[in-house]
Design a protein around this motif. Structure first.
Motif, PDB file in Angstrom:
ATOM      1  N   THR A 233      12.983 -50.177-119.765  1.00  0.00           N
ATOM      2  CA  THR A 233      12.140 -51.178-119.996  1.00  0.00           C
ATOM      3  C   THR A 233      12.569 -52.422-118.840  1.00  0.00           C
ATOM      4  O   THR A 233      11.681 -53.151-118.467  1.00  0.00           O
ATOM      5  CB  THR A 233      12.510 -52.150-121.354  1.00  0.00           C
ATOM      6  OG1 THR A 233      12.096 -51.156-122.287  1.00  0.00           O
ATOM      7  CG2 THR A 233      11.771 -53.139-121.297  1.00  0.00           C
TER       8      THR A 233
ATOM      9  N   PHE B  55       7.024 -50.499-128.361  1.00  0.00           N
ATOM     10  CA  PHE B  55       6.290 -51.704-127.669  1.00  0.00           C
ATOM     11  C   PHE B  55       4.856 -51.445-127.840  1.00  0.00           C
ATOM     12  O   PHE B  55       4.094 -52.463-128.086  1.00  0.00           O
ATOM     13  CB  PHE B  55       6.641 -52.102-126.456  1.00  0.00           C
ATOM     14  CG  PHE B  55       7.779 -53.014-126.141  1.00  0.00           C
ATOM     15  CD1 PHE B  55       7.885 -53.939-126.887  1.00  0.00           C
ATOM     16  CD2 PHE B  55       8.978 -52.705-125.598  1.00  0.00           C
ATOM     17  CE1 PHE B  55       8.822 -55.075-126.712  1.00  0.00           C
ATOM     18  CE2 PHE B  55      10.128 -53.321-125.700  1.00  0.00           C
ATOM     19  CZ  PHE B  55      10.044 -54.690-126.205  1.00  0.00           C
TER      20      PHE B  55
ATOM     21  N   SER C 207       2.935 -54.030-130.620  1.00  0.00           N
ATOM     22  CA  SER C 207       2.287 -55.004-130.050  1.00  0.00           C
ATOM     23  C   SER C 207       0.699 -54.607-129.956  1.00  0.00           C
ATOM     24  O   SER C 207      -0.220 -55.461-129.429  1.00  0.00           O
ATOM     25  CB  SER C 207       2.661 -55.315-128.657  1.00  0.00           C
ATOM     26  OG  SER C 207       2.134 -54.157-127.866  1.00  0.00           O
TER      27      SER C 207
ATOM     28  N   ASN D  79      -2.464 -56.780-128.315  1.00  0.00           N
ATOM     29  CA  ASN D  79      -2.957 -56.025-126.951  1.00  0.00           C
ATOM     30  C   ASN D  79      -3.864 -54.945-127.005  1.00  0.00           C
ATOM     31  O   ASN D  79      -4.391 -54.424-126.057  1.00  0.00           O
ATOM     32  CB  ASN D  79      -1.660 -55.497-126.094  1.00  0.00           C
ATOM     33  CG  ASN D  79      -0.643 -56.669-125.770  1.00  0.00           C
ATOM     34  OD1 ASN D  79      -1.306 -57.575-125.247  1.00  0.00           O
ATOM     35  ND2 ASN D  79       0.583 -56.322-126.251  1.00  0.00           N
TER      36      ASN D  79
ATOM     37  N   GLN E 287       1.241 -49.174-121.899  1.00  0.00           N
ATOM     38  CA  GLN E 287       2.717 -49.206-122.548  1.00  0.00           C
ATOM     39  C   GLN E 287       3.190 -48.047-122.851  1.00  0.00           C
ATOM     40  O   GLN E 287       4.222 -47.434-122.540  1.00  0.00           O
ATOM     41  CB  GLN E 287       2.957 -50.240-123.553  1.00  0.00           C
ATOM     42  CG  GLN E 287       2.804 -51.849-122.987  1.00  0.00           C
ATOM     43  CD  GLN E 287       3.064 -52.607-124.267  1.00  0.00           C
ATOM     44  OE1 GLN E 287       4.127 -53.337-124.427  1.00  0.00           O
ATOM     45  NE2 GLN E 287       1.997 -53.036-124.996  1.00  0.00           N
TER      46      GLN E 287
ATOM     47  N   SER F 180       6.965 -49.830-120.505  1.00  0.00           N
ATOM     48  CA  SER F 180       7.404 -50.969-121.311  1.00  0.00           C
ATOM     49  C   SER F 180       7.645 -51.972-120.530  1.00  0.00           C
ATOM     50  O   SER F 180       7.982 -53.256-120.903  1.00  0.00           O
ATOM     51  CB  SER F 180       8.239 -50.516-122.336  1.00  0.00           C
ATOM     52  OG  SER F 180       9.398 -49.917-121.881  1.00  0.00           O
TER      53      SER F 180
ATOM     54  N   GLN G   2       6.521 -55.852-120.724  1.00  0.00           N
ATOM     55  CA  GLN G   2       7.105 -56.740-121.823  1.00  0.00           C
ATOM     56  C   GLN G   2       8.262 -57.734-121.183  1.00  0.00           C
ATOM     57  O   GLN G   2       8.477 -58.549-121.889  1.00  0.00           O
ATOM     58  CB  GLN G   2       7.502 -56.028-123.050  1.00  0.00           C
ATOM     59  CG  GLN G   2       6.119 -55.310-124.029  1.00  0.00           C
ATOM     60  CD  GLN G   2       5.465 -56.711-124.576  1.00  0.00           C
ATOM     61  OE1 GLN G   2       5.840 -57.715-124.462  1.00  0.00           O
ATOM     62  NE2 GLN G   2       4.329 -56.242-125.080  1.00  0.00           N
TER      63      GLN G   2
ATOM     64  N   ASN H 232       7.733 -61.325-121.462  1.00  0.00           N
ATOM     65  CA  ASN H 232       7.559 -61.876-122.652  1.00  0.00           C
ATOM     66  C   ASN H 232       9.186 -61.490-123.492  1.00  0.00           C
ATOM     67  O   ASN H 232       9.564 -62.527-124.154  1.00  0.00           O
ATOM     68  CB  ASN H 232       6.936 -60.931-123.741  1.00  0.00           C
ATOM     69  CG  ASN H 232       5.458 -61.017-123.383  1.00  0.00           C
ATOM     70  OD1 ASN H 232       4.940 -62.366-123.160  1.00  0.00           O
ATOM     71  ND2 ASN H 232       4.625 -60.070-123.522  1.00  0.00           N
TER      72      ASN H 232
ATOM     73  N   TRP I 181      12.892 -57.751-128.512  1.00  0.00           N
ATOM     74  CA  TRP I 181      13.301 -56.404-127.950  1.00  0.00           C
ATOM     75  C   TRP I 181      14.286 -55.596-129.117  1.00  0.00           C
ATOM     76  O   TRP I 181      14.338 -54.451-128.904  1.00  0.00           O
ATOM     77  CB  TRP I 181      14.177 -56.686-126.769  1.00  0.00           C
ATOM     78  CG  TRP I 181      14.394 -55.577-125.796  1.00  0.00           C
ATOM     79  CD1 TRP I 181      13.875 -54.324-125.893  1.00  0.00           C
ATOM     80  CD2 TRP I 181      14.945 -55.616-124.616  1.00  0.00           C
ATOM     81  NE1 TRP I 181      14.116 -53.409-124.791  1.00  0.00           N
ATOM     82  CE2 TRP I 181      14.785 -54.123-123.860  1.00  0.00           C
ATOM     83  CE3 TRP I 181      15.842 -56.375-123.882  1.00  0.00           C
ATOM     84  CZ2 TRP I 181      15.397 -54.116-122.791  1.00  0.00           C
ATOM     85  CZ3 TRP I 181      16.324 -56.081-122.688  1.00  0.00           C
ATOM     86  CH2 TRP I 181      16.076 -54.934-122.097  1.00  0.00           C
TER      87      TRP I 181
ATOM     88  N   MET J 252       4.207 -60.854-128.022  1.00  0.00           N
ATOM     89  CA  MET J 252       4.195 -59.660-127.117  1.00  0.00           C
ATOM     90  C   MET J 252       2.760 -59.495-126.565  1.00  0.00           C
ATOM     91  O   MET J 252       2.416 -58.628-126.210  1.00  0.00           O
ATOM     92  CB  MET J 252       4.253 -58.323-127.993  1.00  0.00           C
ATOM     93  CG  MET J 252       5.884 -58.533-128.395  1.00  0.00           C
ATOM     94  SD  MET J 252       6.311 -56.932-129.523  1.00  0.00           S
ATOM     95  CE  MET J 252       5.818 -57.528-131.286  1.00  0.00           C
TER      96      MET J 252
ATOM     97  N   LEU K   7       0.319 -59.441-123.657  1.00  0.00           N
ATOM     98  CA  LEU K   7       0.031 -59.070-122.271  1.00  0.00           C
ATOM     99  C   LEU K   7      -1.200 -59.462-121.572  1.00  0.00           C
ATOM    100  O   LEU K   7      -2.066 -59.909-122.108  1.00  0.00           O
ATOM    101  CB  LEU K   7       0.188 -57.344-122.072  1.00  0.00           C
ATOM    102  CG  LEU K   7       1.371 -56.774-122.575  1.00  0.00           C
ATOM    103  CD1 LEU K   7       1.149 -55.381-122.537  1.00  0.00           C
ATOM    104  CD2 LEU K   7       2.513 -57.176-121.693  1.00  0.00           C
TER     105      LEU K   7
END
Length: 355
Positions: free
Chosen positions: A196, A229, A233, A237, A245, A250, A253, A256, A264, A351, A353
């Protein structure tokens, strides 16, 4: 000193963790994907689905036959070195010279070749940039210096770097076999975090030659991050975020996470839970090319399939892959995140995007 700093600025030589540890390492992973990993995928598809034009030799070099996939895999050293040079903003003559440097360092580094490529290509790139366009015979000087330095460093450093990387990898794999619970947690969490972060888990696992149970734990940790994720999320998203993702990265993220690190926690806890499940209950294994990929392009799943079907029935392997690399990462991470949303620790939009 000021003149030297001015020279470095003029040559775009930036000695920093970001330039070498993030930009170069991340680009190296892309080079690895576009050569070794994609070649392995092509070979696996050809073998599993009996596609003749993917399994037929298209070239013979020194009595060695190469398929389309094996040709791509054979170019992993040059591909990684050129990708590193691109990330370091090398001018054309330096960039093209890195093809030879990458081949030499990867070959001399043995099984730990990717780590050798990383170090040697960085040095060769920066020295090549330093001499680039400094003489009237640049077309001779720049390639000679870049290749000369790169090959010399490959002969000097690559065997030792490759050996060191493999020793570290062997220690991790030995420890995972000895203590599958504890090491299953550590490997899964740390490789998942690396996936990540804006560094390359794929390059790290390839450089360490992470295989066996340790490779299986690494894949589980990466899947927990990516699938986790993507699923937790989803309300922010939608399908675009799920795909980008879930089979992309990932890493999207990270902005964020910087703003609100607590988001996380579900993915990290999921990694910690699923690592030992993979090592102790399902006995998951993988190879070095897939252990740091997670679900990116489904490479982790393809490599796990290729590794495990050598010793287990294909249907059993398929079920294990679905359970530990897709279903459980989604379920465990979602349950943790929903609990945290109810506690108001995570809120809608945390989260989101910008897709």
């Amino acid at each position: 000193m000021e003149k030297f700093k001015a020279f470095l600025r003029r040559k775009d030589i930036e000695i920093s963790i970001k330039r070498y540890g993030i930009d170069a390492l991340g680009a190296m992973a892309q080079g690895l994907f576009c050569s070794l990993l994609i070649g392995t995928i092509i070979n696996t598809l050809g073998t599993q689905f009996h596609i003749s034009f993917l399994t037929t030799a298209v070239a013979t070099v020194n009595d060695t036959q190469y398929t389309v996939g094996s040709l791509a895999s054979a170019m992993s050293g040059p591909a990684m070195a050129v990708a590193i040079g691109y990330a370091l903003h090398c001018p054309p003559l330096v960039l093209f010279s890195l093809i030879t440097v990458g081949f030499a360092s990867n070959a001399l580094g043995g099984a730990g070749g990717p780590l050798a490529v990383l170090f040697v290509a960085i040095f060769a790139s920066e020295i090549g940039k330093a001499v680039s366009k400094e003489t009237k015979i640049d077309i001779l000087v720049t390639p000679l210096v870049t290749i000369g330095v790169g090959v010399a460093l490959s002969a000097w450093w690559a065997p030792a770097l490759g050996s060191a990387a493999m020793k570290v990898g062997n220690i991790i794999m030995w420890a995972t076999n000895l203590q599958p619970f504890l090491m299953g947690i550590l490997v899964s969490v740390f490789v998942g975090i690396a996936l990540t972060l804006p560094i390359s888990s794929a390059a790290i696992c390839a450089a360490l030659g992470l295989t066996g149970l340790a490779g299986g734990a690494a894949v589980a940790g990466c899947c927990a991050q990516m699938v986790g994720f993507a699923v937790m999320s989803f309300r922010e998203n939608k399908w675009g975020g799920l795909v980008s993702q879930g089979i992309g990265t990932s890493m999207l993220q990270v902005p964020n996470i910087v703003r609100k690190p607590i988001i996380w926690v579900p993915a990290i806890l999921s990694s910690a839970i699923l690592g030992p499940v993979g090592t102790m209950i399902l006995h998951m294994t993988s190879n070095a090319t897939g252990s740091g990929m997670g679900t990116a392009g489904l490479v982790g799943q393809i490599m796990t399939w290729q590794t495990m079907t050598a010793v287990e029935p294909p249907m059993i392997v398929l079920i294990k892959i679905i359970v530990i690399q897709i279903a459980l990462p989604a379920i465990v991470t979602l349950l943790i995140s929903e609990f945290m949303r109810k506690k108001k620790w995570i809120q809608y939009g945390d989260m989101k995007l910008e897709l």
